[in-house]
Design a protein around this motif. Structure first.
Motif, PDB file in Angstrom:
ATOM      1  N   SER A  92      64.251  34.975  24.315  1.00 26.85           N
ATOM      2  CA  SER A  92      62.984  34.330  24.649  1.00 26.85           C
ATOM      3  C   SER A  92      61.806  35.171  24.205  1.00 26.85           C
ATOM      4  O   SER A  92      60.821  34.650  23.661  1.00 26.85           O
ATOM      5  CB  SER A  92      62.914  34.081  26.157  1.00 26.85           C
ATOM      6  N   SER A  93      61.868  36.478  24.446  1.00 30.62           N
ATOM      7  CA  SER A  93      60.778  37.361  24.061  1.00 30.62           C
ATOM      8  C   SER A  93      60.569  37.346  22.551  1.00 30.62           C
ATOM      9  O   SER A  93      59.429  37.310  22.063  1.00 30.62           O
ATOM     10  CB  SER A  93      61.076  38.789  24.537  1.00 30.62           C
ATOM     11  N   TYR A  94      61.674  37.363  21.807  1.00 30.58           N
ATOM     12  CA  TYR A  94      61.576  37.325  20.340  1.00 30.58           C
ATOM     13  C   TYR A  94      60.883  36.059  19.869  1.00 30.58           C
ATOM     14  O   TYR A  94      59.931  36.110  19.076  1.00 30.58           O
ATOM     15  CB  TYR A  94      62.972  37.415  19.724  1.00 30.58           C
ATOM     16  N   HIS A  95      61.334  34.904  20.326  1.00 24.33           N
ATOM     17  CA  HIS A  95      60.824  33.649  19.779  1.00 24.33           C
ATOM     18  C   HIS A  95      59.422  33.314  20.288  1.00 24.33           C
ATOM     19  O   HIS A  95      58.633  32.702  19.560  1.00 24.33           O
ATOM     20  CB  HIS A  95      61.802  32.514  20.063  1.00 24.33           C
ATOM     21  N   LEU A  96      59.093  33.712  21.511  1.00 24.10           N
ATOM     22  CA  LEU A  96      57.717  33.539  21.960  1.00 24.10           C
ATOM     23  C   LEU A  96      56.784  34.390  21.110  1.00 24.10           C
ATOM     24  O   LEU A  96      55.699  33.950  20.719  1.00 24.10           O
ATOM     25  CB  LEU A  96      57.591  33.927  23.437  1.00 24.10           C
ATOM     26  N   GLY A  97      57.195  35.618  20.809  1.00 24.15           N
ATOM     27  CA  GLY A  97      56.393  36.482  19.949  1.00 24.15           C
ATOM     28  C   GLY A  97      56.300  35.951  18.528  1.00 24.15           C
ATOM     29  O   GLY A  97      55.240  36.021  17.895  1.00 24.15           O
ATOM     30  N   ARG A  98      57.406  35.423  18.037  1.00 21.37           N
ATOM     31  CA  ARG A  98      57.392  34.851  16.686  1.00 21.37           C
ATOM     32  C   ARG A  98      56.415  33.687  16.606  1.00 21.37           C
ATOM     33  O   ARG A  98      55.644  33.574  15.640  1.00 21.37           O
ATOM     34  CB  ARG A  98      58.805  34.384  16.318  1.00 21.37           C
ATOM     35  N   MET A  99      56.435  32.813  17.613  1.00 19.69           N
ATOM     36  CA  MET A  99      55.519  31.681  17.610  1.00 19.69           C
ATOM     37  C   MET A  99      54.068  32.138  17.671  1.00 19.69           C
ATOM     38  O   MET A  99      53.191  31.581  17.003  1.00 19.69           O
ATOM     39  CB  MET A  99      55.839  30.749  18.783  1.00 19.69           C
ATOM     40  N   GLY A 100      53.815  33.176  18.472  1.00 18.85           N
ATOM     41  CA  GLY A 100      52.465  33.708  18.559  1.00 18.85           C
ATOM     42  C   GLY A 100      51.991  34.296  17.245  1.00 18.85           C
ATOM     43  O   GLY A 100      50.847  34.082  16.819  1.00 18.85           O
ATOM     44  N   ALA A 101      52.876  35.022  16.571  1.00 21.29           N
ATOM     45  CA  ALA A 101      52.514  35.629  15.290  1.00 21.29           C
ATOM     46  C   ALA A 101      52.308  34.563  14.216  1.00 21.29           C
ATOM     47  O   ALA A 101      51.377  34.659  13.397  1.00 21.29           O
ATOM     48  CB  ALA A 101      53.612  36.606  14.849  1.00 21.29           C
ATOM     49  N   GLU A 102      53.160  33.536  14.205  1.00 18.73           N
ATOM     50  CA  GLU A 102      53.022  32.481  13.205  1.00 18.73           C
ATOM     51  C   GLU A 102      51.743  31.674  13.415  1.00 18.73           C
ATOM     52  O   GLU A 102      51.126  31.219  12.446  1.00 18.73           O
ATOM     53  CB  GLU A 102      54.248  31.564  13.243  1.00 18.73           C
ATOM     54  N   ALA A 103      51.342  31.498  14.674  1.00 17.32           N
ATOM     55  CA  ALA A 103      50.092  30.795  14.947  1.00 17.32           C
ATOM     56  C   ALA A 103      48.908  31.570  14.391  1.00 17.32           C
ATOM     57  O   ALA A 103      47.982  30.995  13.795  1.00 17.32           O
ATOM     58  CB  ALA A 103      49.930  30.576  16.453  1.00 17.32           C
ATOM     59  N   LEU A 104      48.934  32.897  14.545  1.00 11.34           N
ATOM     60  CA  LEU A 104      47.849  33.709  14.006  1.00 11.34           C
ATOM     61  C   LEU A 104      47.905  33.780  12.477  1.00 11.34           C
ATOM     62  O   LEU A 104      46.876  33.857  11.810  1.00 11.34           O
ATOM     63  CB  LEU A 104      47.897  35.117  14.606  1.00 11.34           C
ATOM     64  N   LYS A 112      48.077  42.989  10.922  1.00  8.75           N
ATOM     65  CA  LYS A 112      47.925  43.851  12.094  1.00  8.75           C
ATOM     66  C   LYS A 112      47.622  43.024  13.336  1.00  8.75           C
ATOM     67  O   LYS A 112      48.195  43.250  14.405  1.00  8.75           O
ATOM     68  CB  LYS A 112      46.802  44.860  11.849  1.00  8.75           C
ATOM     69  N   GLU A 113      46.739  42.051  13.208  1.00  7.95           N
ATOM     70  CA  GLU A 113      46.410  41.182  14.335  1.00  7.95           C
ATOM     71  C   GLU A 113      47.616  40.347  14.745  1.00  7.95           C
ATOM     72  O   GLU A 113      47.856  40.113  15.939  1.00  7.95           O
ATOM     73  CB  GLU A 113      45.242  40.267  13.979  1.00  7.95           C
ATOM     74  N   GLN A 114      48.376  39.879  13.772  1.00 12.96           N
ATOM     75  CA  GLN A 114      49.569  39.087  14.082  1.00 12.96           C
ATOM     76  C   GLN A 114      50.550  39.891  14.926  1.00 12.96           C
ATOM     77  O   GLN A 114      51.144  39.363  15.880  1.00 12.96           O
ATOM     78  CB  GLN A 114      50.247  38.636  12.793  1.00 12.96           C
ATOM     79  N   LEU A 115      50.733  41.160  14.572  1.00 12.99           N
ATOM     80  CA  LEU A 115      51.706  41.983  15.275  1.00 12.99           C
ATOM     81  C   LEU A 115      51.191  42.435  16.643  1.00 12.99           C
ATOM     82  O   LEU A 115      51.951  42.477  17.609  1.00 12.99           O
ATOM     83  CB  LEU A 115      52.073  43.206  14.423  1.00 12.99           C
ATOM     84  N   TYR A 156      61.429  41.655  16.466  1.00 12.26           N
ATOM     85  CA  TYR A 156      60.511  40.951  15.561  1.00 12.26           C
ATOM     86  C   TYR A 156      59.581  41.932  14.845  1.00 12.26           C
ATOM     87  O   TYR A 156      59.465  41.906  13.611  1.00 12.26           O
ATOM     88  CB  TYR A 156      59.681  39.922  16.330  1.00 12.26           C
ATOM     89  N   VAL A 157      58.934  42.793  15.599  1.00 11.41           N
ATOM     90  CA  VAL A 157      57.927  43.698  15.023  1.00 11.41           C
ATOM     91  C   VAL A 157      58.561  44.657  14.018  1.00 11.41           C
ATOM     92  O   VAL A 157      58.010  44.899  12.931  1.00 11.41           O
ATOM     93  CB  VAL A 157      57.218  44.483  16.139  1.00 11.41           C
ATOM     94  N   SER A 158      59.714  45.228  14.356  1.00 12.43           N
ATOM     95  CA  SER A 158      60.352  46.203  13.473  1.00 12.43           C
ATOM     96  C   SER A 158      60.721  45.593  12.129  1.00 12.43           C
ATOM     97  O   SER A 158      60.602  46.250  11.079  1.00 12.43           O
ATOM     98  CB  SER A 158      61.592  46.795  14.140  1.00 12.43           C
ATOM     99  N   GLN A 159      61.159  44.341  12.123  1.00 14.06           N
ATOM    100  CA  GLN A 159      61.517  43.690  10.861  1.00 14.06           C
ATOM    101  C   GLN A 159      60.277  43.428   9.995  1.00 14.06           C
ATOM    102  O   GLN A 159      60.325  43.555   8.772  1.00 14.06           O
ATOM    103  CB  GLN A 159      62.253  42.380  11.139  1.00 14.06           C
ATOM    104  N   GLU A 160      59.180  43.051  10.642  1.00 18.48           N
ATOM    105  CA  GLU A 160      57.943  42.843   9.892  1.00 18.48           C
ATOM    106  C   GLU A 160      57.444  44.141   9.279  1.00 18.48           C
ATOM    107  O   GLU A 160      56.959  44.158   8.147  1.00 18.48           O
ATOM    108  CB  GLU A 160      56.875  42.239  10.810  1.00 18.48           C
ATOM    109  N   LEU A 161      57.575  45.226  10.020  1.00 23.41           N
ATOM    110  CA  LEU A 161      57.120  46.524   9.513  1.00 23.41           C
ATOM    111  C   LEU A 161      58.061  47.060   8.432  1.00 23.41           C
ATOM    112  O   LEU A 161      57.614  47.662   7.451  1.00 23.41           O
ATOM    113  CB  LEU A 161      57.038  47.528  10.664  1.00 23.41           C
TER     114      LEU A 161
END
Length: 305
Positions: A92-104, A112-115, A156-161
């Protein structure tokens, strides 16, 4: 009323999110943005704040208001349900964060703001819920839940970085079992309740995109290899709880190896389909699967979900 699992919280959040958008806003989100759009970014920030607030108020009214309050306290539930509930928190934490990042990302916000502000929305939401738990005499804050929440956001964050893409995606699947009929109040009476509450039928997966790791040209870009985890034989959280209630619980862990599809890697020019693929990429597709149980039982399925 039974307490919501991590998966329940995710679905509740998504439902409130969908209810917060008018049809015009949904249509706007189907069109990506390649440059900064101040109006869009403001809309995203306001909407995310509104959705978070509305969801937390809703959870408080539905699950917490009828229970007595207490001093903030922790409980140790790390041995319960073969840690299936912790897998739900990570997912849940992963996908809620993913949705938040994709919205931004849609708004044109910087990476940086997305993460910082997008991918942490799941961790923030679930942390507040954990505080609610801590002040409830019925439950309590769980260190295991917190660790699982942090793990989902970190994945999520580690893969983006590291790769600037999501090569490993947590996914969910469910198959019906007979256990809810033995304890329907806890494991669910209706089909939907059973999906959310019956840990015996839930499976959580880490789906690895083969092409992203190998760069082999003959490998389809959408083909994934998935490693899954599940459990069975659970009527109560632990064997001791079952014994106290007059049951002998023979619980065991299940490990899976299967193929999967990364829907986001399917090429299409349709912004609508891209949105649909992103939403349904949370679910593991049925596929041939190998299963190894902790009791050393090995099985092969031609079609497993």
């Amino acid at each position: 009323m039974p307490f919501p699992s991590g998966l329940s919280k995710l679905l509740f959040f998504v439902f409130i999110s969908a209810s917060s958008f008018s049809q015009s806003k949904i249509n706007q989100f189907l069109t990506p943005s390649d440059s900064l759009n101040s109006s869009r970014k403001t809309t995203v920030y306001i909407t995310e704040a509104a959705v978070l607030g509305t969801t937390l108020i809703g959870l408080n009214q539905l699950w917490y208001k009828d229970y007595d309050k207490s001093k903030f306290h922790f409980i140790n539930d790390n041995e319960e349900w073969l840690q299936m509930d912790k897998m739900g928190h990570m997912y849940s934490s992963y996908h809620l964060g993913r949705m938040g990042a994709e919205a931004l990302e849609w708004s044109g916000a910087s990476k940086k703001e997305q993460l910082i502000y997008g991918s942490t929305i799941g961790l923030g939401f679930l942390t507040v819920v954990e505080v609610f738990d801590g002040y409830s005499s019925e439950w309590g804050a769980s260190s295991g839940d917190i660790i699982a929440n942090v793990s989902g956001t970190a994945l999520y964050v580690s893969q983006e970085l590291l790769w600037k893409e999501q090569r490993i995606t947590p996914k969910f699947s469910y198959h019906k079992t007979n256990f809810p009929s033995l304890r329907p109040n806890t494991l669910g009476e209706t089909a939907l309740e059973q999906v959310l509450k019956d840990y015996n039928g839930q499976n959580y997966w880490l789906s690895f995109n083969i092409y992203s790791f190998t760069k082999l040209e003959f490998v389809p870009k959408w083909l994934n290899l998935a490693i899954g985890y599940g459990g069975s034989g659970m009527l109560f959280g632990t064997k001791d709880d079952a014994f106290t209630n007059g049951y002998i619980q023979n619980e065991y862990r299940q490990f899976y190896l299967s193929f999967d599809v990364d829907l986001t890697k399917i090429e299409t020019n349709s912004h609508f389909l891209k949105t649909v693929f992103s939403i349904f990429n949370t679910i593991k597709i049925p596929a041939p699967t190998l299963q190894l149980n902790s009791n050393k039982d090995f099985r092969a399925y031609g079609f497993f979900f």
